[in-house]
Design a protein around this motif. Structure first.
Motif, PDB file in Angstrom:
ATOM      1  N   LYS A  29       0.835  -1.209   0.000  1.00  0.00           N
ATOM      2  CA  LYS A  29       0.000   0.000   0.000  1.00  0.00           C
ATOM      3  C   LYS A  29       0.870   1.259   0.000  1.00  0.00           C
ATOM      4  O   LYS A  29       0.562   2.236  -0.688  1.00  0.00           O
ATOM      5  N   ILE A  32       2.284   1.773  -3.475  1.00  0.00           N
ATOM      6  CA  ILE A  32       1.277   2.321  -4.400  1.00  0.00           C
ATOM      7  C   ILE A  32       1.076   3.810  -4.141  1.00  0.00           C
ATOM      8  O   ILE A  32       0.992   4.611  -5.080  1.00  0.00           O
ATOM      9  N   ALA A  33       1.020   4.188  -2.878  1.00  0.00           N
ATOM     10  CA  ALA A  33       0.871   5.607  -2.540  1.00  0.00           C
ATOM     11  C   ALA A  33       2.072   6.412  -3.022  1.00  0.00           C
ATOM     12  O   ALA A  33       1.937   7.531  -3.536  1.00  0.00           O
ATOM     13  N   LEU A  35       3.992   5.657  -5.545  1.00  0.00           N
ATOM     14  CA  LEU A  35       3.915   5.710  -7.003  1.00  0.00           C
ATOM     15  C   LEU A  35       2.891   6.749  -7.463  1.00  0.00           C
ATOM     16  O   LEU A  35       3.133   7.505  -8.408  1.00  0.00           O
ATOM     17  N   GLN A  36       1.770   6.800  -6.802  1.00  0.00           N
ATOM     18  CA  GLN A  36       0.714   7.737  -7.189  1.00  0.00           C
ATOM     19  C   GLN A  36       1.098   9.185  -6.880  1.00  0.00           C
ATOM     20  O   GLN A  36       0.836  10.086  -7.678  1.00  0.00           O
ATOM     21  N   LYS A  37       1.733   9.394  -5.751  1.00  0.00           N
ATOM     22  CA  LYS A  37       2.131  10.745  -5.379  1.00  0.00           C
ATOM     23  C   LYS A  37       3.312  11.228  -6.202  1.00  0.00           C
ATOM     24  O   LYS A  37       3.367  12.397  -6.608  1.00  0.00           O
ATOM     25  N   HIS A  69       8.255  -1.661 -10.061  1.00  0.00           N
ATOM     26  CA  HIS A  69       8.563  -0.296  -9.635  1.00  0.00           C
ATOM     27  C   HIS A  69       9.707  -0.263  -8.633  1.00  0.00           C
ATOM     28  O   HIS A  69       9.851   0.684  -7.861  1.00  0.00           O
ATOM     29  N   GLY A  99       8.769   8.575  -7.185  1.00  0.00           N
ATOM     30  CA  GLY A  99       7.715   7.578  -7.216  1.00  0.00           C
ATOM     31  C   GLY A  99       8.221   6.148  -7.234  1.00  0.00           C
ATOM     32  O   GLY A  99       7.437   5.214  -7.051  1.00  0.00           O
TER      33      GLY A  99
END
Length: 494
Positions: A29, A32-33, A35-37, A69, A99
């Motif tokens: 989690k 993913i955060a 990567l998104q930010k 990633h 990211g």
């Protein structure tokens, strides 16, 4: 330093089976955060004692998180390509973008420790390399990089037991090399100098986490939890970066005499002498760059200056003296998306030339203290710290044998205006003039203040600025060629 890691931490199977799924879920989690930010990268250094579980931990991280990633790089002895450049070049290339997570198996700490253990470095040289690393990590932190440093430790008895166990098993025998046993015999020296490094380099922005490596379950959970805590802490942190400035701050009155305003821009060269001088200095530069001694060096040429000051013409006179296979010209414009995702100096490190080669930069790393400062593209804190970072960058280049030639081309406002108008009127020069040039012209006082600050703070003994009176293009070209020849010749003779 390592005493607490030698207690022999163990984790019972029941506890591990209960905690491992929760930690895996939380790490994924967080990834993913991240990567998104995409507002910062994470660099994980995996270092420590042979046989302490470093490789298993790296594999586990790729299993627990999305490996697409994660950029995992294992460093061994430098290749010929890497030896031809400053030592930090290969680590700069391995930095992940914002990211993403970069796992560096072995790092910038490995070689200094090995060299100190093998008595290739004196105490003073060892400490100087440590200081350089501290500066590098401070720069990464200032750029927003989260550096997580994991040191996996084993006692001497535990390491011997671990190596023998791996060697006994046919499936893992390949993982134990003669070099591992050689280092085991030097365990006490490695421990001493490693402890010194860890103690000196465990900082607030990049602390070391020491992990006792004898118990797989314990080391896995500690490593995973450390990474999770650091990523989540950064994700939850509000930006504390300073707001953008809109203009350069004046640290002197506009009418104060400066190194640039003191230049005699009326200097010229007689037309009848120009061709002979051009041939002379181009020929000499060619011979110097083909000299066998130049194979131990490289040449880095930096051009900065006012718009329409003649940088392009000067560059063509340099390249006209060289073998096209020997040089590269890098025109530096606004950073790309890929470059904005990396620390500022990354895009320049990637173009550092090999020994025996020439790199010519049309604009350069000085953009941070010039255009980015004046236009407000970075905070005041960013460009103020950049002076020291740029000096360190050039110091690393010269320590590895590079000759750094830096040229500021200065023209009078009247001559610049004449050239602007000429470019608008001549078909084959029209592409050279843009609305941006006219807009920059209105900010000449701010740019001159920034340029003077830059020259005063970054003109060093190893990489001095050469100020070029460029109202007469031919005079400027000869001065640049002659200066380059003098700089290269001096280094070759030293």
């Amino acid at each position: 330093m390592f005493e607490s890691a030698e207690v022999g931490h163990k984790l019972d199977k029941k506890t591990y089976e209960a905690e491992e799924p929760k930690l895996r879920d939380a790490l994924l989690k967080a990834q993913i955060a991240l990567l998104q930010k995409a507002s910062f990268p994470v660099v994980i250094l995996v270092s420590g004692v042979d046989g302490a579980g470093k490789g298993e931990t790296v594999n586990l991280l790729n299993e627990w998180m999305d490996p697409r990633h994660i950029q995992t790089v294992a460093f061994s002895d430098p290749t010929d390509e890497e030896r031809d450049r400053p030592p930090m070049w290969r680590f700069w290339r391995a930095l992940p973008p914002k990211g993403k997570i970069g796992v560096l198996f072995g790092s910038w700490y490995t070689q200094p420790i090995v060299d100190r253990v093998n008595k290739k470095l004196s105490t003073a040289a060892f400490d100087q390399q440590i200081d350089d690393i501290l500066d590098f990590e401070a720069m990464l932190a200032a750029e927003g990089v989260v550096v997580i440093k994991l040191w996996f430790h084993l006692s001497k008895d535990a390491q011997e037991k671990r190596l023998k166990s791996l060697q006994k098993n046919p499936k893992t025998r390949w993982r134990v090399t003669d070099e591992d046993w050689k280092r085991f015999k030097q365990y006490d020296r490695f421990r001493k100098h490693s402890a010194h490094v860890v103690q000196r380099t465990s900082t607030g922005h990049a602390p070391w986490t020491i992990i006792e490596g004898s118990d797989e379950a314990y080391r896995s959970l500690v490593a995973g939890q450390t990474i999770l805590d650091r990523i989540n802490a950064q994700l939850s942190r509000k930006s504390v970066r300073e707001s953008r400035v809109t203009a350069a701050k004046s640290y002197r009155k506009p009418d104060t005499k400066t190194v640039l305003s003191a230049l005699d821009l009326s200097k010229t060269i007689a037309e009848k002498n120009y061709d002979a001088q051009l041939e002379k200095w181009q020929g000499k530069l060619n011979l110097l760059c083909r000299d066998p001694r130049f194979a131990r060096h490289s040449l880095v040429v930096v051009f900065e200056g006012m718009d329409a000051a003649g940088k392009g013409g000067a560059i063509r006179r340099i390249t006209g003296a060289l073998d096209a296979r020997q040089y590269r010209v890098m025109p530096i414009a606004a950073p790309t998306e890929e470059e904005r995702a990396q620390p500022y100096l990354w895009r320049f490190w990637r173009h550092v030339p090999r020994r025996g080669r020439v790199a010519i930069f049309d604009r350069s790393w000085y953009g941070r203290v010039l255009v980015e400062r004046v236009e407000g593209f970075c905070s005041e804190a960013d460009w103020m710290r950049a002076y020291a970072e740029l000096n360190r960058f050039e110091s690393e280049l010269t320590e590895h044998g590079a000759v750094v030639g830096k040229f500021w081309l200065q023209v009078s406002p009247e001559e610049q205006l004449r050239r602007f108008k000429e470019r608008e009127q001549v078909d084959y020069k029209r592409f050279k003039i843009t609305p941006e040039d006219w807009r920059n012209r209105k900010k000449l006082p701010a740019y001159e203040i920034a340029a003077n600050d830059m020259i005063e703070r970054t003109s060093t003994d190893i990489a001095p600025w050469t100020l070029v009176e460029a109202d007469d293009k031919q005079y400027a070209r000869i001065k640049i060629l002659k200066t380059l020849c003098d700089r290269v010749e001096k280094v070759l003779k030293s």
